[in-house]
Each structure stands twice: as structure tokens, then as C-alpha cells.
Design a protein around this motif. Structure first.
Motif, PDB file in Angstrom:
ATOM      1  N   GLU A 157       0.811  -1.073   0.077  1.00  0.00           N
ATOM      2  CA  GLU A 157       0.137   0.015  -0.038  1.00  0.00           C
ATOM      3  C   GLU A 157       0.971   1.305  -0.030  1.00  0.00           C
ATOM      4  O   GLU A 157       0.337   2.332  -0.420  1.00  0.00           O
ATOM      5  N   PHE A 158       1.963   1.344   0.328  1.00  0.00           N
ATOM      6  CA  PHE A 158       3.077   2.214   0.459  1.00  0.00           C
ATOM      7  C   PHE A 158       3.537   2.876  -0.880  1.00  0.00           C
ATOM      8  O   PHE A 158       4.222   3.728  -1.070  1.00  0.00           O
ATOM      9  N   THR A 173       8.647   3.445  -0.023  1.00  0.00           N
ATOM     10  CA  THR A 173       8.361   2.742   1.161  1.00  0.00           C
ATOM     11  C   THR A 173       7.761   3.474   2.408  1.00  0.00           C
ATOM     12  O   THR A 173       7.591   4.670   2.110  1.00  0.00           O
ATOM     13  N   GLY A 174       7.126   2.877   3.161  1.00  0.00           N
ATOM     14  CA  GLY A 174       6.435   3.276   4.132  1.00  0.00           C
ATOM     15  C   GLY A 174       6.144   2.324   5.224  1.00  0.00           C
ATOM     16  O   GLY A 174       6.287   1.039   4.949  1.00  0.00           O
ATOM     17  N   GLY A 175       5.551   2.581   6.661  1.00  0.00           N
ATOM     18  CA  GLY A 175       5.205   1.907   7.604  1.00  0.00           C
ATOM     19  C   GLY A 175       6.427   1.455   8.335  1.00  0.00           C
ATOM     20  O   GLY A 175       7.537   1.978   8.453  1.00  0.00           O
ATOM     21  N   ASP A 176       6.148   0.560   9.524  1.00  0.00           N
ATOM     22  CA  ASP A 176       7.197   0.371  10.572  1.00  0.00           C
ATOM     23  C   ASP A 176       8.409  -0.319  10.028  1.00  0.00           C
ATOM     24  O   ASP A 176       8.186  -1.202   8.874  1.00  0.00           O
ATOM     25  N   ASP A 177       9.367  -0.072  10.323  1.00  0.00           N
ATOM     26  CA  ASP A 177      10.815  -0.438  10.053  1.00  0.00           C
ATOM     27  C   ASP A 177      11.035  -0.334   8.779  1.00  0.00           C
ATOM     28  O   ASP A 177      12.147  -0.923   8.098  1.00  0.00           O
ATOM     29  N   SER A 178      10.777   0.473   7.741  1.00  0.00           N
ATOM     30  CA  SER A 178      11.135   1.058   6.605  1.00  0.00           C
ATOM     31  C   SER A 178      11.685   2.273   6.637  1.00  0.00           C
ATOM     32  O   SER A 178      11.636   3.038   7.762  1.00  0.00           O
ATOM     33  N   GLN A 208      14.446  -1.867   2.113  1.00  0.00           N
ATOM     34  CA  GLN A 208      13.751  -1.779   3.221  1.00  0.00           C
ATOM     35  C   GLN A 208      12.416  -1.360   3.370  1.00  0.00           C
ATOM     36  O   GLN A 208      12.086  -0.271   3.619  1.00  0.00           O
ATOM     37  N   VAL A 209      11.759  -2.407   3.213  1.00  0.00           N
ATOM     38  CA  VAL A 209      10.381  -2.218   2.694  1.00  0.00           C
ATOM     39  C   VAL A 209       9.446  -2.055   3.970  1.00  0.00           C
ATOM     40  O   VAL A 209       8.124  -2.017   3.872  1.00  0.00           O
ATOM     41  N   GLY A 210      10.025  -2.431   5.161  1.00  0.00           N
ATOM     42  CA  GLY A 210       9.239  -2.480   6.387  1.00  0.00           C
ATOM     43  C   GLY A 210       8.534  -3.799   6.621  1.00  0.00           C
ATOM     44  O   GLY A 210       8.724  -4.830   5.911  1.00  0.00           O
ATOM     45  N   THR A 211       7.843  -3.790   7.808  1.00  0.00           N
ATOM     46  CA  THR A 211       7.283  -5.099   8.255  1.00  0.00           C
ATOM     47  C   THR A 211       5.456  -4.956   8.276  1.00  0.00           C
ATOM     48  O   THR A 211       5.029  -5.333   9.362  1.00  0.00           O
ATOM     49  N   GLY A 212       5.077  -4.051   7.639  1.00  0.00           N
ATOM     50  CA  GLY A 212       3.772  -4.006   7.774  1.00  0.00           C
ATOM     51  C   GLY A 212       2.859  -4.858   6.703  1.00  0.00           C
ATOM     52  O   GLY A 212       1.546  -4.611   6.871  1.00  0.00           O
ATOM     53  N   GLY A 213       3.579  -5.804   6.252  1.00  0.00           N
ATOM     54  CA  GLY A 213       2.812  -6.727   5.345  1.00  0.00           C
ATOM     55  C   GLY A 213       1.909  -7.949   6.229  1.00  0.00           C
ATOM     56  O   GLY A 213       2.111  -7.898   7.481  1.00  0.00           O
ATOM     57  N   ALA A 214       1.124  -8.635   5.328  1.00  0.00           N
ATOM     58  CA  ALA A 214       0.374  -9.532   5.805  1.00  0.00           C
ATOM     59  C   ALA A 214       1.327 -10.907   6.166  1.00  0.00           C
ATOM     60  O   ALA A 214       2.495 -11.050   5.510  1.00  0.00           O
ATOM     61  N   PHE A 215       0.827 -11.553   6.991  1.00  0.00           N
ATOM     62  CA  PHE A 215       1.425 -13.000   7.313  1.00  0.00           C
ATOM     63  C   PHE A 215       1.317 -13.984   6.560  1.00  0.00           C
ATOM     64  O   PHE A 215       1.683 -14.953   6.301  1.00  0.00           O
ATOM     65  N   VAL A 216       0.187 -13.801   5.566  1.00  0.00           N
ATOM     66  CA  VAL A 216       0.033 -14.528   4.240  1.00  0.00           C
ATOM     67  C   VAL A 216       0.949 -14.258   3.192  1.00  0.00           C
ATOM     68  O   VAL A 216       0.722 -13.456   2.365  1.00  0.00           O
ATOM     69  N   GLU A 217       2.240 -14.717   3.295  1.00  0.00           N
ATOM     70  CA  GLU A 217       3.246 -14.162   2.146  1.00  0.00           C
ATOM     71  C   GLU A 217       2.996 -15.304   0.768  1.00  0.00           C
ATOM     72  O   GLU A 217       3.102 -16.378   1.069  1.00  0.00           O
ATOM     73  N   ARG A 218       3.489 -14.390  -0.173  1.00  0.00           N
ATOM     74  CA  ARG A 218       3.423 -14.858  -1.357  1.00  0.00           C
ATOM     75  C   ARG A 218       4.464 -14.748  -2.392  1.00  0.00           C
ATOM     76  O   ARG A 218       4.509 -14.125  -3.436  1.00  0.00           O
ATOM     77  N   PRO A 219       5.734 -14.955  -1.762  1.00  0.00           N
ATOM     78  CA  PRO A 219       7.083 -14.802  -2.505  1.00  0.00           C
ATOM     79  C   PRO A 219       7.295 -15.267  -3.889  1.00  0.00           C
ATOM     80  O   PRO A 219       7.313 -14.455  -4.909  1.00  0.00           O
ATOM     81  N   ILE A 220       6.842 -16.538  -4.242  1.00  0.00           N
ATOM     82  CA  ILE A 220       6.848 -16.857  -5.560  1.00  0.00           C
ATOM     83  C   ILE A 220       5.923 -16.437  -6.655  1.00  0.00           C
ATOM     84  O   ILE A 220       5.955 -16.117  -7.664  1.00  0.00           O
ATOM     85  N   THR A 221       4.425 -16.165  -5.735  1.00  0.00           N
ATOM     86  CA  THR A 221       3.735 -15.933  -6.688  1.00  0.00           C
ATOM     87  C   THR A 221       3.875 -14.434  -7.029  1.00  0.00           C
ATOM     88  O   THR A 221       3.487 -13.980  -8.179  1.00  0.00           O
ATOM     89  N   GLY A 222       4.570 -13.764  -6.177  1.00  0.00           N
ATOM     90  CA  GLY A 222       4.713 -12.327  -6.610  1.00  0.00           C
ATOM     91  C   GLY A 222       5.849 -12.323  -7.625  1.00  0.00           C
ATOM     92  O   GLY A 222       5.802 -11.300  -8.395  1.00  0.00           O
ATOM     93  N   ALA A 223       6.901 -13.113  -7.598  1.00  0.00           N
ATOM     94  CA  ALA A 223       7.902 -13.014  -8.618  1.00  0.00           C
ATOM     95  C   ALA A 223       7.204 -13.380  -9.917  1.00  0.00           C
ATOM     96  O   ALA A 223       7.759 -12.905 -10.890  1.00  0.00           O
TER      97      ALA A 223
END
Length: 356
Positions: A157-158, A173-178, A208-223
Motif C-alpha cells: 500500500e505504500f 516505502t512506508g510503515g514500520d521498520d521501513s 527496506q520495505v518494512g514489516t507492515g505486510g500480511a503474514f500470508v506471504e506469497r513470494p513466488i506468486t509475487g515473482a
């Protein structure tokens, strides 16, 4: 003048008349033969150029027929055989052969932006300068042309408006730790960095994209989404990133483990059957044009929730055989895995042949 001298004079005049032949203006002599003479080709400097014949005009047969088409009755035509066929064929063969070696490297980093990834992102940023410096030194004289892009493991979203979907390259980037920064404009005006940018500053801004993302991670789908041709065409959020004359280096950084409650890429029931083929399709189905580096839950899983390995992530990297390099997401230093991958990247670039 004595008789001998007079005879020599008569003989010389006869030879001269025969050579000049009484040819008419159109080139026809009394014997009816056509000389078909042409002026020599002229070069741009005014100097004549000479064609090299491929067959001799001096050969004849017992019936009086000459190699150049002349006959005993005086009728003849000039040989019009194309004298340059052999040279043209040799030139064509030389032209069609493309020199091996990649024209560049497209680095796509998939960075998990879920809540547990702050330390892992720091580890990636600490290892990147040494990695990219070693790549440059190892490929000196071969290529120094890079595309460097980053995506996250869910919708981001950032990112700039219109490019916030899974697989869209990160430009802010935006959100926590970014870092919370806008990374553009890049020097070449794209949504990814190149060797023309100061990568020591551009990469941390993107990665350094931060840690505001979902715990439903889709790294390969994203690639797969990032490499989709529709996303790389003009007007797409990743326009121009993926090139036919370059190799692809895909770096996956995720602690995604197989939790039953998370229906994501690490889930035991996730359909992984098309992952390998989808990545290869982005590189014209050439397995020798892709290198995959995976920092995933493998071996040392001390930093992963419940200490679980991720079979889906491990299998994905290993599906590329010698083109896949595995590292643990929990390693204290990613440098050793990057160093191991450099030899594979160099060999892949050296042996690469651009598709016709």
C-alpha cells in the motif's frame, strides 16, 4: 629496305588489323560475334574494382565451344555467373553467429515484508554492497549492465498509486521498520535502478520495505506476477525491467514457513506445480538463463517461528538444479551464500546466448 624487312612490316600490319578487327559501333565484327564488353566497376574514389571470376573462360571443348560461351563460328556471350556466392555465404554464416555472453543482468529481489522480517531485511542490506561489488569485479570485461528491482510478498500500500499490487516494483516505502522514502527518480527514468544509479543508496531505499505486510506471504506468486509480460510492457508497472539479452537473477528473502492457518505459498496444500515453468517462461523457457538464490527456512531455522523448514521454498530453489543456490534465512551473514552464487552467475552470463 630489303625483302626481309618488308616481310616483317607486312606481317606486323596484318596482326594489327586482326586485333582491331573492324568492330562496328555496336561491338559486332565481321565474324558475327558480340563482345558484350562492359566498363570496369568504379569505386567511390574513382578507381576501378575488379571482380574475381569463379570459373575460367579460357577452357574449351573438342567441338570448339569455349568455356565463356564462345563457339567456333565466332558467336559468344560473356559468362554472367555470380562470382560472389561463396563470399556472400561465408559472410552470412559469420553474421548469423552471435557471440556468447549476456548483455546484462536483471536482479529481482523478493523481500518478505511480514512482521517478523526486520532483522532479516537488515541482514540483506548489510550483505548487498559486497555482493554487487563482487559481481562487478567478476564480470569485468563481460558486462556491467544491471537492472535492480524489488518487490514485496503481498500488495504494498505504500507504493505509488497505480502500482500497489503484488509483483509491482517498489519505488517508495512506508510503515514500520521501513526507510519511508521515495526512491525515484532513478537516473534512467525507470521504476527500477540500474548501474547508472548509486546502488549503495538506491537499493536500501527500495529493499527496506518494512514489516507492515500480511503474514500470508506469497513470494513466488509475487515473482511470477513481476515477470509477467503484461507487467513488463509499456505502461506496465515493471515496464522495461526484463530483457531478452540479459540473464535473470531471482533472489528470494523470506521466513515463510508452512502454517496450516496461512493459505500462502508455504502452505502444504499450495499448488506449486507451475512455479518452475512460469519463471522459465519469462526467459524464453531457457533454464540456463536463470539463477535463483533463496534465503528461506532451511537448515538453520532458529529465527523461524516454531523452527519449521519450508519444503515449498526449498523445493522451488532446488528445482533449478545447479542454477539454484540455497541459504538459510537465519544466517548471521548472507555474504557466504552470495559468494557461492557469484560463480554460478558468472558462468551463466558467459554461456548465455540471446534468443533469435
Amino acid at each position: 629496305m630489303d625483302v626481309l624487312d618488308f616481310g616483317r612490316l607486312i606481317l606486323g600490319a596484318s596482326v594489327l588489323v586482326t586485333a582491331c578487327g573492324g568492330a562496328s559501333a555496336d561491338g559486332d565484327g565481321d565474324g558475327g560475334g558480340s563482345s558484350n564488353q562492359t566498363s570496369p566497376d568504379m569505386s567511390s574514389s574513382g578507381e576501378p574494382t575488379t571482380a574475381v571470376p569463379t570459373q575460367s573462360d579460357s577452357q574449351g571443348t573438342a567441338d570448339g565451344t569455349m568455356g565463356g560461351g564462345g563457339s567456333a563460328d565466332g558467336t559468344g556471350t560473356t559468362n554472367t555467373t555470380n562470382t560472389t556466392n561463396t563470399t556472400m555465404e561465408e559472410t552470412s554464416e559469420t553474421t548469423d553467429m552471435s557471440e556468447p555472453g549476456c548483455g546484462g543482468i536483471d536482479f529481482l529481489f523478493v523481500v518478505d515484508n511480514s512482521g517478523s522480517m526486520a532483522a532479516r531485511q537488515d541482514q540483506l542490506l548489510a550483505s548487498f554492497p559486497g555482493f554487487i561489488s563482487a559481481i562487478g569485479a567478476s564480470l569485468e570485461g563481460l558486462t556491467d549492465n544491471y537492472h535492480v528491482g524489488v518487490i514485496t510478498t503481498d500488495d504494498y500500500e505504500f507504493n505509488e498509486m497505480g502500482c500497489q499490487s503484488l509483483g509491482d516494483l517498489v519505488t517508495q516505502t512506508g510503515g514500520d521498520d521501513s526507510l519511508g522514502q521515495v526512491c525515484t527518480p532513478f537516473v534512467e527514468g525507470n521504476r527500477f535502478a540500474t548501474e547508472m544509479d548509486d546502488l549503495s543508496a538506491a537499493f536500501p531505499c527500495m529493499a527496506q520495505v518494512g514489516t507492515g505486510g500480511a503474514f500470508v506471504e506469497r513470494p513466488i506468486t509475487g515473482a511470477i506476477a513481476a515477470l509477467d509480460p503484461a507487467n513488463n510492457q509499456g505502461g506496465g508497472c515493471n515496464a522495461g525491467f526484463l530483457r531478452d539479452n540479459s540473464i535473470l537473477v531471482l533472489v528470494v528473502v523470506t521466513d515463510d514457513a508452512p502454517f496450516i492457518v496461512d493459505q500462502d505459498d508455504a502452505h502444504p496444500d499450495a499448488d506449486t506445480s507451475g512455479w518452475y515453468d512460469a519463471i522459465l517462461a519469462a526467459k524464453n523457457d531457457d533454464p540456463e538463463a536463470v539463477v535463483v538464490i533463496g534465503f528461506v527456512p532451511w537448515d538453520d531455522t532458529s529465527c523461524v517461528f516454531m523452527g519449521l523448514e519450508s519444503p515449498n521454498m526449498i523445493d522451488f530453489v532446488q528445482s533449478f538444479g545447479e542454477q539454484g543456490v540455497l541459504g538459510s534465512i537465519c544466517d548471521a551473514d548472507y555474504g557466504s551464500t552470495f559468494a557461492e552464487a557469484i560463480a554460478t552467475i558468472v558462468t551463466t552470463c558467459e554461456d548465455f546466448e540471446e534468443p533469435a
